[in-house]
Design a protein around this motif. Structure first.
Motif, PDB file in Angstrom:
ATOM      1  N   HIS A 236       0.795  -1.225   0.000  1.00  0.00           N
ATOM      2  CA  HIS A 236       0.000   0.000   0.000  1.00  0.00           C
ATOM      3  C   HIS A 236       0.835   1.285   0.000  1.00  0.00           C
ATOM      4  N   THR A 237       1.836   1.357   0.840  1.00  0.00           N
ATOM      5  CA  THR A 237       2.570   2.609   0.985  1.00  0.00           C
ATOM      6  C   THR A 237       4.073   2.366   1.092  1.00  0.00           C
ATOM      7  N   ILE A 238       4.810   3.417   0.814  1.00  0.00           N
ATOM      8  CA  ILE A 238       6.250   3.446   1.050  1.00  0.00           C
ATOM      9  C   ILE A 238       6.488   4.577   2.034  1.00  0.00           C
ATOM     10  N   GLU A 239       7.181   4.300   3.132  1.00  0.00           N
ATOM     11  CA  GLU A 239       7.447   5.313   4.157  1.00  0.00           C
ATOM     12  C   GLU A 239       8.950   5.545   4.264  1.00  0.00           C
ATOM     13  N   ILE A 240       9.355   6.810   4.186  1.00  0.00           N
ATOM     14  CA  ILE A 240      10.764   7.183   4.270  1.00  0.00           C
ATOM     15  C   ILE A 240      10.932   8.117   5.466  1.00  0.00           C
ATOM     16  N   PRO A 241      11.652   7.677   6.503  1.00  0.00           N
ATOM     17  CA  PRO A 241      11.831   8.532   7.683  1.00  0.00           C
ATOM     18  C   PRO A 241      12.853   9.634   7.409  1.00  0.00           C
ATOM     19  N   PHE A 242      12.722  10.767   8.153  1.00  0.00           N
ATOM     20  CA  PHE A 242      13.742  11.812   8.046  1.00  0.00           C
ATOM     21  C   PHE A 242      13.949  12.493   9.392  1.00  0.00           C
ATOM     22  N   TRP A 243      15.140  13.044   9.532  1.00  0.00           N
ATOM     23  CA  TRP A 243      15.541  13.808  10.708  1.00  0.00           C
ATOM     24  C   TRP A 243      15.967  15.191  10.216  1.00  0.00           C
ATOM     25  N   THR A 244      15.609  16.240  10.935  1.00  0.00           N
ATOM     26  CA  THR A 244      16.057  17.581  10.612  1.00  0.00           C
ATOM     27  C   THR A 244      17.384  17.800  11.317  1.00  0.00           C
ATOM     28  N   ILE A 245      18.434  18.071  10.541  1.00  0.00           N
ATOM     29  CA  ILE A 245      19.750  18.195  11.171  1.00  0.00           C
ATOM     30  C   ILE A 245      20.386  19.566  10.985  1.00  0.00           C
ATOM     31  N   GLY A 246      19.822  20.425  10.200  1.00  0.00           N
ATOM     32  CA  GLY A 246      20.354  21.772  10.079  1.00  0.00           C
ATOM     33  C   GLY A 246      20.998  22.063   8.737  1.00  0.00           C
TER      34      GLY A 246
END
Length: 65
Positions: free
Chosen positions: A17-27
């Motif tokens: 159903h879906t593709i999930e890509i995690p992210f972190w804000t690092i600056g």
């Protein structure tokens, strides 16, 4: 367990159903070495959000935690 393993497990569960890509804000960085050090420090922390692609609707969503 590294974030890569957790991510791959997440993708396998949602493969149809879906593709999930995690992210972190690092600056904002001028030096890739400095950015890599910051990423290594925060990659074990909870994600800041994730990009989700819904295959049925053929659209992207951004979920910010």
């Amino acid at each position: 367990m590294s974030w890569n393993t957790r991510y791959l497990n997440l993708v396998e569960k949602n493969l149809t159903h879906t593709i999930e890509i995690p992210f972190w804000t690092i600056g904002d960085f001028h030096d890739m070495d400095e950015m890599h050090e910051e990423y290594a420090a925060i990659s074990g922390t909870p994600i800041d959000g994730k990009m989700v692609y819904d295959r049925r609707m053929q659209e992207w969503k951004i979920l910010i935690h």
